[in-house]
Design an enzyme around this catalytic site. Structure first.
Site, PDB file in Angstrom:
ATOM      1  N   GLY A 251      49.972  42.562  31.663  1.00 40.44           N
ATOM      2  CA  GLY A 251      50.311  42.603  33.077  1.00 40.44           C
ATOM      3  C   GLY A 251      49.685  43.778  33.816  1.00 40.44           C
ATOM      4  N   HIS A 252      49.837  43.751  35.139  1.00 43.79           N
ATOM      5  CA  HIS A 252      49.209  44.765  35.987  1.00 43.79           C
ATOM      6  C   HIS A 252      49.775  46.154  35.719  1.00 43.79           C
ATOM      7  CE1 HIS A 252      52.328  43.715  39.392  1.00 43.79           C
ATOM      8  NE2 HIS A 252      52.893  44.067  38.266  1.00 43.79           N
TER       9      HIS A 252
END
Length: 346
Positions: A251-252
Site C-alpha cells: 500500500g501507499h
C-alpha cells in the site's frame, strides 16, 4: 534439465573447474576431470549432469540418481554416503548451486534493439544496449539506463527513471517511480498505481489525490502481478536487495527495508514500516502504520495488528510470538478433543 528452446547453455566444464569457479571444495581429486555438460534435478539427471542435494527429504532421489556429480554439504554426504558420484562440498550448498546455474546459464548478451511498433516519446532517453520489445510504450521524459530490457506490451509512464540493467517483464506498467540498478520487475506487475486513499463525503467516499512516488533501491526483484502503490504525499520505498514474490500488495507510503523477503499473496497496508531483513510468509497481512523491526519473521497466514520487535518470530491472527502461538494451537486442540469425547455416545 533446462529446455534448450528457452535457455542458452554454456560449458561444458570439468568438475574441478566448477568447484574452483564457484569457490566450493572438490570431494575427490580423482573425479576432477569428470566433464559436466548441464545441471539437472536428482530425478532427471544423467551421467554428465550435476545435481544439488541440499535437503535430506530428497534422500531417496539422491541414492538412486544417475547424476555424475552432486553438490551437497559434508554433513549430508556423511549421513547419506554414496559411492561412484563426484561430490562438491559447500556449507552453503544452496547458494553455491545458484553460482553453478549462472555458470551454465549466464544472462544473454544483447545489443541495442528497438523493435517495430514501439512507441517512444521524442524526449525519452534510452541508454546503450537496451532491448525494447514490440508494443512497448515509453512516455515523455522516461530515462532508461544501459542494458535495460523492456517486455512486450509494457508501459513506462511519464518521467519514470530506471537505472542500468533493469528488466521489466511483458505487460507490466510502471509510473511515478524512480528505480535503481539491476531491478527486475516480472510480467504483469503494477508499479506506481494510485493508493487506496479516500475521505468520507456527504455522498460517499471522496478520493484523495495520490501525489507521492515509488522509490525502489538497487537489485530488487518484484514478482508477477504484484502491485506497489505510490505514496499519498510522501513516497513508497522498497529497500535495496529486497525480494518480493508474485501477487503481493504493498500500500501507499509503506516503507520496506533492505534485503527483505516477502512471499506470495502478502498484503501490506499503507504506511507500514518494515526494517531490514524482515521475512514474511505467504498470505500474511500487515495492518496500516505497523512497525516491524529488523530481522523479524512473520509466519504464513498471520495477521499482524500491532508492532513487532526486531528479531522476533510471530504467527497467528492476531499475530503473537511463535511459541505462544504454538501453545495456543495445542491448547485449542486439547479442548476440541475433550469436547468430542464429552459428546460421544455413551
Amino acid at each position: 534439465m533446462p529446455d534448450a528452446r528457452f535457455f542458452q547453455r554454456a560449458g561444458p566444464f570439468s568438475l574441478a573447474e566448477i568447484a574452483e569457479r564457484i569457490g566450493a571444495h572438490l570431494g575427490d581429486a580423482a573425479k576432477g576431470n569428470l566433464i559436466i555438460t548441464d545441471v539437472a534435478t536428482l530425478e532427471d539427471a544423467e551421467i554428465t549432469h550435476l545435481s544439488p542435494f541440499v535437503d535430506p527429504r530428497y534422500y531417496s532421489s539422491y541414492i538412486t540418481t544417475a547424476a555424475g556429480a552432486v553438490l551437497t554439504t559434508r554433513n549430508l554426504s556423511e549421513k547419506f554416503p554414496r559411492l561412484g558420484v563426484g561430490l562438491i562440498f559447500s556449507e552453503t550448498a544452496r547458494l553455491h548451486y545458484a553460482s553453478v546455474a549462472w555458470l551454465f546459464y549466464p544472462e544473454a548478451v544483447r545489443g541495442s534493439v528497438v523493435r517495430m511498433r514501439v512507441a517512444v516519446c521524442g524526449n525519452a532517453i534510452v541508454g546503450a544496449d537496451c532491448q525494447i520489445e514490440p508494443s512497448a510504450v515509453l512516455g515523455t521524459g522516461v530515462v532508461l539506463g544501459s542494458r535495460c530490457q523492456i517486455g512486450c506490451n509494457t508501459v513506462i509512464g511519464q518521467g519514470v527513471v530506471l537505472g542500468d540493467s533493469c528488466i521489466v517483464g511483458d505487460g507490466a506498467s510502471v509510473s511515478h517511480a524512480l528505480i535503481g540498478n539491476g531491478v527486475e520487475i516480472f510480467a504483469g506487475a503494477r508499479i506506481g498505481t494510485a493508493g487506496f486513499g479516500f475521505a468520507p463525503g456527504p455522498r460517499g467516499p471522496i478520493r484523495i489525490p495520490q501525489l507521492g512516488r515509488v522509490v525502489i533501491g538497487d537489485n530488487v526483484e518484484i514478482g508477477a502481478n504484484t502491485t506497489i502503490d505510490r505514496g499519498g504525499l510522501g513516497d513508497t520505498v522498497i529497500g535495496a536487495g529486497t525480494v518480493i514474490d508474485n501477487l503481493v500488495q504493498i500500500g501507499h507510503n509503506a516503507r520496506i527495508g533492505l534485503s527483505c523477503v516477502i512471499a506470495a499473496q502478502v498484503g501490506i497496508a499503507g504506511s507500514a514500516n518494515l526494517g531490514d531483513g524482515v521475512m514474511i510468509g505467504g498470505q500474511a497481512a500487515i495492518a496500516d502504520h505497523i512497525v516491524i523491526g529488523s530481522g523479524a519473521r512473520i509466519a504464513a497466514c498471520s495477521g499482524v495488528m500491532r508492532d513487532v520487535p526486531p528479531l522476533i518470530t510471530v504467527g497467528g491472527a492476531p499475530a503473537v510470538p511463535i511459541r505462544q502461538f504454538h501453545r495456543q494451537t495445542t491448547a485449542l486442540g486439547r479442548i476440541a478433543k475433550s469436547h468430542r469425547s464429552d459428546n460421544a455416545p455413551k
